[in-house]
Motif scaffolding. Structure first.
Motif, short mmCIF file in Angstrom:
data_model
loop_
_atom_site.label_atom_id
_atom_site.label_comp_id
_atom_site.label_asym_id
_atom_site.label_seq_id
_atom_site.Cartn_x
_atom_site.Cartn_y
_atom_site.Cartn_z
N ARG A 114 -3.65 -22.27 49.12
CA ARG A 114 -2.75 -21.89 50.20
C ARG A 114 -3.59 -21.28 51.31
NH1 ARG A 114 0.91 -19.41 47.28
NH2 ARG A 114 0.00 -17.35 47.43
N LEU A 115 -3.34 -21.69 52.54
CA LEU A 115 -4.08 -21.19 53.69
C LEU A 115 -3.05 -20.66 54.69
CD1 LEU A 115 -7.03 -21.01 54.61
CD2 LEU A 115 -6.77 -23.23 55.67
N ILE A 116 -3.16 -19.38 55.02
CA ILE A 116 -2.20 -18.73 55.91
C ILE A 116 -2.94 -18.28 57.16
CG2 ILE A 116 -0.55 -16.83 56.15
CD1 ILE A 116 -0.59 -16.84 52.96
N LYS A 117 -2.44 -18.72 58.30
CA LYS A 117 -3.06 -18.35 59.58
C LYS A 117 -2.17 -17.34 60.28
CE LYS A 117 -4.48 -20.27 64.03
NZ LYS A 117 -4.63 -21.49 64.81
N LYS A 118 -2.78 -16.25 60.72
CA LYS A 118 -2.05 -15.22 61.45
C LYS A 118 -2.79 -14.98 62.76
CE LYS A 118 -0.54 -10.44 61.18
NZ LYS A 118 -0.65 -9.19 60.43
N LYS A 119 -2.11 -15.26 63.88
CA LYS A 119 -2.70 -15.01 65.19
C LYS A 119 -2.60 -13.51 65.46
CE LYS A 119 -1.96 -19.47 67.25
NZ LYS A 119 -2.68 -19.91 68.40
N LEU A 120 -3.68 -12.91 65.89
CA LEU A 120 -3.70 -11.47 66.08
C LEU A 120 -3.20 -11.03 67.45
CD1 LEU A 120 -7.11 -10.66 64.35
CD2 LEU A 120 -4.81 -10.49 63.40
N TYR A 121 -3.33 -11.88 68.46
CA TYR A 121 -2.95 -11.48 69.82
C TYR A 121 -1.97 -12.47 70.42
CZ TYR A 121 -7.06 -8.63 69.09
OH TYR A 121 -7.96 -7.76 68.58
N SER A 122 -0.96 -12.85 69.65
CA SER A 122 -0.03 -13.86 70.13
C SER A 122 1.34 -13.64 69.51
CB SER A 122 -0.54 -15.25 69.76
OG SER A 122 0.42 -16.22 70.04
N ALA A 123 2.35 -14.11 70.21
CA ALA A 123 3.71 -14.03 69.68
C ALA A 123 4.02 -15.20 68.75
CB ALA A 123 4.72 -14.01 70.83
N ALA A 124 3.06 -16.13 68.62
CA ALA A 124 3.27 -17.33 67.79
C ALA A 124 3.47 -16.98 66.33
CB ALA A 124 2.11 -18.29 67.95
N GLY A 125 2.88 -15.89 65.87
CA GLY A 125 3.12 -15.43 64.51
C GLY A 125 2.25 -16.08 63.46
N PHE A 173 -7.87 -14.36 65.20
CA PHE A 173 -6.92 -14.78 64.17
C PHE A 173 -7.50 -14.52 62.79
CE2 PHE A 173 -9.68 -18.39 64.61
CZ PHE A 173 -9.64 -19.11 63.43
N GLU A 174 -6.59 -14.42 61.83
CA GLU A 174 -6.97 -14.22 60.43
C GLU A 174 -6.53 -15.43 59.63
OE1 GLU A 174 -4.96 -10.79 58.92
OE2 GLU A 174 -6.39 -9.39 59.79
N LEU A 175 -7.36 -15.82 58.70
CA LEU A 175 -6.99 -16.83 57.72
C LEU A 175 -7.00 -16.16 56.36
CD1 LEU A 175 -8.99 -20.03 58.79
CD2 LEU A 175 -6.55 -19.59 59.06
N THR A 176 -5.93 -16.33 55.61
CA THR A 176 -5.87 -15.85 54.25
C THR A 176 -5.89 -17.08 53.35
OG1 THR A 176 -4.57 -13.94 54.90
CG2 THR A 176 -4.55 -14.51 52.57
N LEU A 177 -6.91 -17.17 52.55
CA LEU A 177 -7.09 -18.29 51.64
C LEU A 177 -6.76 -17.83 50.23
CD1 LEU A 177 -8.19 -21.08 50.73
CD2 LEU A 177 -10.48 -20.07 50.81
N VAL A 178 -5.86 -18.55 49.59
CA VAL A 178 -5.48 -18.20 48.22
C VAL A 178 -5.82 -19.36 47.30
CG1 VAL A 178 -3.61 -17.47 46.69
CG2 VAL A 178 -3.58 -16.77 49.10
N PHE A 179 -6.86 -19.16 46.50
CA PHE A 179 -7.18 -20.11 45.44
C PHE A 179 -6.21 -19.84 44.30
CE2 PHE A 179 -11.52 -19.81 47.37
CZ PHE A 179 -11.67 -21.15 47.68
N LYS A 180 -5.98 -20.85 43.47
CA LYS A 180 -5.03 -20.68 42.36
C LYS A 180 -5.72 -20.97 41.04
CE LYS A 180 -1.22 -22.00 45.31
NZ LYS A 180 -0.05 -22.83 45.46
N GLN A 181 -5.46 -20.11 40.08
CA GLN A 181 -6.01 -20.29 38.74
C GLN A 181 -5.27 -21.42 38.04
OE1 GLN A 181 -5.61 -16.90 36.18
NE2 GLN A 181 -6.54 -17.94 34.44
N ASP A 182 -6.01 -22.22 37.32
CA ASP A 182 -5.41 -23.29 36.53
C ASP A 182 -5.37 -22.81 35.08
OD1 ASP A 182 -4.53 -25.59 35.33
OD2 ASP A 182 -6.12 -26.88 36.09
N GLY A 183 -4.19 -22.41 34.65
CA GLY A 183 -4.03 -21.91 33.29
C GLY A 183 -3.68 -23.01 32.31
N GLY A 184 -3.50 -24.23 32.83
CA GLY A 184 -3.14 -25.36 31.97
C GLY A 184 -4.33 -25.86 31.18
N GLY A 185 -4.19 -27.03 30.66
CA GLY A 185 -5.27 -27.62 29.88
C GLY A 185 -4.91 -27.63 28.41
N TRP A 186 -5.81 -28.13 27.65
CA TRP A 186 -5.59 -28.22 26.20
C TRP A 186 -5.67 -26.84 25.59
CZ3 TRP A 186 -9.94 -31.94 27.18
CH2 TRP A 186 -9.44 -33.15 27.61
#
Length: 194
Positions: free
Chosen positions: A177-188, A136-149
């Motif tokens: 955001r964490l996205i899991k993709k099974k590589l050898y399954s129909a689960a998706g 399986f693959e995990l795609t991890l997406v960190f997010k930039q925080d553009g807010g602040g003073w």
């Protein structure tokens, strides 16, 4: 060999550790620790999971550290205190139902940049165990925080002491955001936003 619920404090074995330069206090502490783990087997599993979580958090911190100078071109990367530990725990949870567990994981680490219409910058691709065929693959997406003073943000962007083309600081949001993709399954694909 027979497994028992007590550790053998064989003086010959302990003296061998002492001869190798191990401190006697350290040896006693380790022996006491493992005796408690044997007395409470579930504690041993929790300790193992906690150590794996810490290793994953360090792996993620190393990835961010390497990307700081190369891909992100910033002098400082501000990461919320518990972010890497929360990601590591979620990764362990998603890997729990897999045939090879975390060893069968390939991790793609990305950063969503706010400044560039939410474009994702790929930071690194890591195989948790390169000797195991990924399941399986995990795609991890960190997010930039553009807010602040604004005044502080502008102050940090002045960059008078930083080379051209580099930012002085980049701050990450506590969410990811964490996205899991099974590589050898129909689960998706399973998408989790935290």
């Amino acid at each position: 060999m027979v497994a028992t619920s007590t550790l053998n404090r064989n003086s010959e074995c302990l003296s061998e550790f002492a001869d190798r330069g191990y401190d006697q206090t350290c040896i006693d502490y380790e022996m006491d620790f493992w005796e408690r783990c044997l007395a409470e087997p579930y504690l041993g599993a929790e300790v193992c999971e906690e150590q794996t979580c810490q290793q994953l958090a360090r792996l993620l911190e190393g990835c961010l550290s390497r990307a700081k100078a190369s891909k992100l071109q910033c002098a400082h990367l501000l990461v919320p205190e518990t972010l890497t530990r929360r990601v590591a725990r979620d990764m362990l949870r998603l890997a729990a139902g897999e045939p090879c567990g975390l060893r069968g994981c390939v991790l793609d680490v990305h950063l969503e940049l706010e400044e560039q219409q939410h474009r994702c910058e790929r930071l690194e691709r890591l195989a948790c165990d390169s000797s195991v065929v990924p399941t399986f693959e995990l795609t991890l997406v960190f997010k930039q925080d553009g807010g602040g003073w604004p005044s502080l943000r502008d102050f940090l962007r002045i960059g008078t002491c930083f080379p051209p083309g580099t930012r002085s600081a980049l701050k990450l949001r506590p969410g990811f955001r964490l996205i899991k993709k099974k590589l050898y399954s129909a689960a998706g694909t399973i998408v989790e936003e935290c």
